[in-house]
Write an enzyme that holds these catalytic residues in place. Sequence first.
Site, PDB file in Angstrom:
ATOM      1  N   GLU A 195       0.879  -1.169   0.000  1.00  0.00           N
ATOM      2  CA  GLU A 195       0.000   0.000   0.000  1.00  0.00           C
ATOM      3  C   GLU A 195       0.915   1.218   0.000  1.00  0.00           C
ATOM      4  O   GLU A 195       1.182   1.818   1.030  1.00  0.00           O
ATOM      5  CB  GLU A 195      -0.926  -0.007   1.216  1.00  0.00           C
ATOM      6  CG  GLU A 195      -2.001   1.066   1.119  1.00  0.00           C
ATOM      7  CD  GLU A 195      -2.889   1.124   2.345  1.00  0.00           C
ATOM      8  OE1 GLU A 195      -3.953   1.750   2.264  1.00  0.00           O
ATOM      9  OE2 GLU A 195      -2.517   0.556   3.388  1.00  0.00           O
ATOM     10  N   ALA A 242      -2.503   7.931   6.216  1.00  0.00           N
ATOM     11  CA  ALA A 242      -1.399   7.690   7.151  1.00  0.00           C
ATOM     12  C   ALA A 242      -0.116   7.269   6.431  1.00  0.00           C
ATOM     13  O   ALA A 242       0.635   6.422   6.904  1.00  0.00           O
ATOM     14  CB  ALA A 242      -1.800   6.618   8.155  1.00  0.00           C
ATOM     15  N   HIS A 277      -6.048   5.436  -2.374  1.00  0.00           N
ATOM     16  CA  HIS A 277      -5.364   6.677  -1.987  1.00  0.00           C
ATOM     17  C   HIS A 277      -5.202   7.554  -3.220  1.00  0.00           C
ATOM     18  O   HIS A 277      -4.099   7.933  -3.610  1.00  0.00           O
ATOM     19  CB  HIS A 277      -4.026   6.360  -1.327  1.00  0.00           C
ATOM     20  CG  HIS A 277      -4.187   5.813   0.058  1.00  0.00           C
ATOM     21  ND1 HIS A 277      -4.436   6.618   1.152  1.00  0.00           N
ATOM     22  CD2 HIS A 277      -4.158   4.550   0.522  1.00  0.00           C
ATOM     23  CE1 HIS A 277      -4.546   5.861   2.240  1.00  0.00           C
ATOM     24  NE2 HIS A 277      -4.395   4.597   1.878  1.00  0.00           N
ATOM     25  N   ASN A 293     -12.550   5.351   1.612  1.00  0.00           N
ATOM     26  CA  ASN A 293     -11.500   5.885   2.477  1.00  0.00           C
ATOM     27  C   ASN A 293     -10.224   6.139   1.676  1.00  0.00           C
ATOM     28  O   ASN A 293      -9.772   5.284   0.916  1.00  0.00           O
ATOM     29  CB  ASN A 293     -11.216   4.919   3.631  1.00  0.00           C
ATOM     30  CG  ASN A 293     -12.455   4.672   4.475  1.00  0.00           C
ATOM     31  OD1 ASN A 293     -12.950   3.558   4.565  1.00  0.00           O
ATOM     32  ND2 ASN A 293     -12.985   5.725   5.080  1.00  0.00           N
ATOM     33  N   GLY A 294      -9.653   7.352   1.848  1.00  0.00           N
ATOM     34  CA  GLY A 294      -8.462   7.700   1.089  1.00  0.00           C
ATOM     35  C   GLY A 294      -8.778   7.956  -0.378  1.00  0.00           C
ATOM     36  O   GLY A 294      -7.963   7.662  -1.250  1.00  0.00           O
ATOM     37  N   HIS A 350     -14.948   3.734  10.000  1.00  0.00           N
ATOM     38  CA  HIS A 350     -14.550   4.197   8.666  1.00  0.00           C
ATOM     39  C   HIS A 350     -15.750   4.417   7.760  1.00  0.00           C
ATOM     40  O   HIS A 350     -15.726   5.308   6.898  1.00  0.00           O
ATOM     41  CB  HIS A 350     -13.620   3.173   8.012  1.00  0.00           C
ATOM     42  CG  HIS A 350     -12.206   3.228   8.486  1.00  0.00           C
ATOM     43  ND1 HIS A 350     -11.814   2.687   9.684  1.00  0.00           N
ATOM     44  CD2 HIS A 350     -11.101   3.760   7.923  1.00  0.00           C
ATOM     45  CE1 HIS A 350     -10.524   2.883   9.844  1.00  0.00           C
ATOM     46  NE2 HIS A 350     -10.059   3.529   8.797  1.00  0.00           N
ATOM     47  N   ASP A 384      -7.687  -3.700   7.565  1.00  0.00           N
ATOM     48  CA  ASP A 384      -6.752  -2.566   7.551  1.00  0.00           C
ATOM     49  C   ASP A 384      -6.193  -2.353   8.959  1.00  0.00           C
ATOM     50  O   ASP A 384      -5.889  -1.236   9.375  1.00  0.00           O
ATOM     51  CB  ASP A 384      -7.439  -1.299   7.046  1.00  0.00           C
ATOM     52  CG  ASP A 384      -6.437  -0.208   6.633  1.00  0.00           C
ATOM     53  OD1 ASP A 384      -5.255  -0.534   6.405  1.00  0.00           O
ATOM     54  OD2 ASP A 384      -6.835   0.972   6.564  1.00  0.00           O
ATOM     55  N   ALA A 415      -6.047   6.264  10.970  1.00  0.00           N
ATOM     56  CA  ALA A 415      -4.796   5.643  10.522  1.00  0.00           C
ATOM     57  C   ALA A 415      -4.934   4.134  10.662  1.00  0.00           C
ATOM     58  O   ALA A 415      -4.495   3.535  11.641  1.00  0.00           O
ATOM     59  CB  ALA A 415      -3.622   6.157  11.349  1.00  0.00           C
ATOM     60  N   GLY A 416      -5.594   3.513   9.680  1.00  0.00           N
ATOM     61  CA  GLY A 416      -5.880   2.097   9.803  1.00  0.00           C
ATOM     62  C   GLY A 416      -6.975   1.873  10.832  1.00  0.00           C
ATOM     63  O   GLY A 416      -7.745   2.780  11.173  1.00  0.00           O
TER      64      GLY A 416
END
Length: 374
Positions: free
Chosen positions: A124, A135, A190, A214-215, A246, A269, A303-304
């Site tokens: 990742e 993160a 991301h 997410n991201g 999330h 995650d 962050a995860g």
Amino acid sequence: MSSSLTLAGGRVVTPDGILDDGWVRISGTAIEQVGTGPVAGAEDLAGRLVVPGFVDIHCHGGGGGSFTGIEVDQALTAIDTHRAHGTTTMLASLVTAPLADLSKQISALGELVTDGRLAGIHLEGPFLSAARCGAHDPAILRPPETEAVQQLLNAGQGTIRMVTLAPELDNSLNAIRLLVDNGVIAAVGHTDALLDQVVPAVDAGATVATHLFNGMRPLHHREPGPIGALLDDERVTVELICDLVHLHPAIVKLAAGHAGAGRTVLITDAISATSAGDGIYELGKLPVTVTDGEPRLADGSLAGSTLTMDAAFRNLVECGLPVADAVHAASTRPAELLGMADRIGAIRPGLAADLVVLDDDLSLHAVMKDGRWV
């Protein structure tokens, strides 16, 4: 001679449906037979639900141990932690780092892939968007130049199974083709891409959406962005972090309902803080503070997670998904993605005896890996 064991009196979830008063006969490490009705001398499941072992394709650590280093003991701690929560097969996810550091981490994890304790490695990063880095240290993000991608593949020697990248970055389409040509899953994540930047990535061979929503650039009714492109494309399987932090339950139900059982995958995650309590941890080199089980950076960004697959499974059902669909998302579909459906991901004869036994409230009761209780 291989040992044999029969588990009976449970509700066994098979590819053909749920068997009430079901039984599973195990010989050695494999499932020998599945059926219904009373069996003399069997271990009684007392009506509990039996599902195949969970398969997590996106996990960074657990139990205080992290995959994002070169200490094998930490990786083993993470594996054992998640196995105790029903994850019998998993990828080790690494976060953004300089190429030299990533190569060392990949090499260290490689022996655990070779001996079967990991199913592979997921990168990742570092080929992510600085605008949606989450993160990941933005200072060391980079475009997926062919040489950089090849360097990491060489370090993996066949152990890298998935790479997440942002399709708007320079050379991303060539990188996706290179990954696919090497038998690696290309995932989109991301990313700040527009829809028209994501579709060519899928055309080039990208097949997974890394933790959808997410991201990512948010969904907009005039510019659907990556979420609209990935969720609506039948070629793409979408990851969901179903910790209900999330993603809101309504979003989980909406996404899983639209993608369907065949394109939905539950992931954790999870980071090292999982099952290790609140406190201060690191993800890569970034400090993460965990409060009430929620890991966040100094700016408040998630962050995860501290999710485990048994909780993700339970949450998905509580969001309104049928148990059979949750099994597909937690076990069958990820096994298919990894090309391992002939070995894991379902309860049927010939597959590994990887089982999870759940109580009526879907809380974890017991875990079996290769015919042995964990």
